[in-house]
Design a protein around this motif. Structure first.
Motif, mmCIF file in Angstrom:
data_model
loop_
_atom_site.group_PDB
_atom_site.id
_atom_site.type_symbol
_atom_site.label_atom_id
_atom_site.label_comp_id
_atom_site.label_asym_id
_atom_site.label_seq_id
_atom_site.Cartn_x
_atom_site.Cartn_y
_atom_site.Cartn_z
ATOM 1 N N ASN A 41 0.834 -1.206 0.000
ATOM 2 C CA ASN A 41 0.000 0.000 0.000
ATOM 3 C C ASN A 41 0.864 1.249 0.000
ATOM 4 O OD1 ASN A 41 0.978 -0.061 2.572
ATOM 5 N ND2 ASN A 41 -1.015 -0.013 3.612
ATOM 6 N N GLU A 42 2.128 1.078 -0.413
ATOM 7 C CA GLU A 42 3.060 2.200 -0.475
ATOM 8 C C GLU A 42 4.128 1.887 -1.526
ATOM 9 O OE1 GLU A 42 4.616 2.543 3.457
ATOM 10 O OE2 GLU A 42 5.510 0.547 3.467
ATOM 11 N N THR A 43 5.306 2.400 -1.369
ATOM 12 C CA THR A 43 6.390 2.174 -2.329
ATOM 13 C C THR A 43 7.288 1.051 -1.843
ATOM 14 O OG1 THR A 43 6.379 4.469 -3.072
ATOM 15 C CG2 THR A 43 8.397 3.212 -3.442
ATOM 16 N N HIS A 98 5.297 1.817 -6.962
ATOM 17 C CA HIS A 98 4.499 2.711 -6.123
ATOM 18 C C HIS A 98 3.034 2.295 -6.256
ATOM 19 C CE1 HIS A 98 8.068 5.373 -6.243
ATOM 20 N NE2 HIS A 98 8.077 5.104 -7.542
ATOM 21 N N ASN A 100 -1.127 3.130 -5.398
ATOM 22 C CA ASN A 100 -2.120 4.135 -5.010
ATOM 23 C C ASN A 100 -3.078 3.622 -3.948
ATOM 24 O OD1 ASN A 100 -1.112 5.900 -6.981
ATOM 25 N ND2 ASN A 100 -2.471 5.062 -8.556
#
Length: 261
Positions: A41-43, A98, A100
């Motif tokens: 849920n992130e990079t 990445h 979203n």
């Protein structure tokens, strides 16, 4: 933890997976393939060591892939109607992803120290075959998607693809076999659906997020229960001096298709 019923891995059956990587197999397994599910849920950066190539298949989610000097947006709402993005990197390479939102990937690895230029296959570059259409009253009609094999990735030791099996339909049918080891990773829509997988004379009841290891040149075939779409990602490892170039139908069963071509 690996919970295995002969060749069927059910470690994460019907479980909502938390953020992180969830490992089914590592490449020391007899198949020579590793498989894991990654939820982000992130990079995150994903890399290959100096002996390994890696394929990363988008299951669902959206974001941006950052690979060397390229930035590619990705989106996949579901595997029923949409093709995946597939990221393929060589040994000593890495990619940054990445997200979203909650995004899921399957990661497949195998030994390959060869250095090659990685590639991101977009949905438009995924081949789609309407296999079994207008044959046997469409009882084995399914969509077969393929990202790469020896024809477009001569440097790879992998073949990567997907099958979208329609409710109540057979796939990988007629039964067939090949000497190269293969993995089938399954999902269902709705997720509480099920199907059956044949491996030689063994029959397994398949549920959401199961993994089947296909080995020893055994015949294999699948069927989805009525009412449930069945998806499976398939990954084949080329053997040294014996790359995968296709399958051979089981005696007699293959005649059902050959007679209608």
């Amino acid at each position: 933890m690996i919970y295995m019923n002969n060749n069927l891995l059910i470690s994460y059956r019907n479980i909502t997976l938390s953020v992180g990587e969830h490992i089914y197999l590592n490449k020391t397994h007899d198949s020579g393939l590793s498989f894991s599910l990654l939820t982000i849920n992130e990079t995150i950066a994903i890399s290959s060591d100096n002996t390994t190539e890696t394929a990363i298949v988008l299951l669902n989610g959206s974001g941006i892939i950052d690979y060397h000097d390229k930035k590619i947006s990705y989106f996949r709402n579901n595997w029923i109607n949409e093709n995946p993005h597939v990221i393929h990197i060589s040994s000593n390479d890495s990619v940054t992803i990445h997200s979203n939102d909650i995004t899921r990937f399957a990661i497949i690895r195998t030994n390959n120290p060869l250095s090659f230029q990685g590639k991101i296959y977009t949905p438009n570059e995924i081949s789609v075959e309407h296999r079994g259409k207008d044959i046997l009253d469409n009882t084995c009609y399914r969509l077969v998607r393929q990202a790469f094999d020896k024809n477009n990735a001569t440097y790879s030791n992998l073949v990567i693809g997907e099958v979208m099996a329609f409710p109540g339909k057979w796939s990988s049918y007629p039964p067939h076999h090949h000497k190269q080891p293969e993995l089938y990773y399954y999902e269902f829509s709705p997720s509480y659906g099920y199907g059956h997988g044949e491996l030689g004379e063994d029959v397994y009841k398949i549920y959401h997020q199961d993994l089947l290891v296909i080995d020893q040149n055994r015949d294999h075939s699948q069927v989805a229960a009525p009412g449930y779409n069945m998806y499976y990602l398939w990954a084949i490892r080329h053997l040294p001096n014996n790359p995968y170039s296709g399958f051979e139908y089981t005696a007699h069963h293959g005649d059902l298709v050959k007679k209608r071509r």
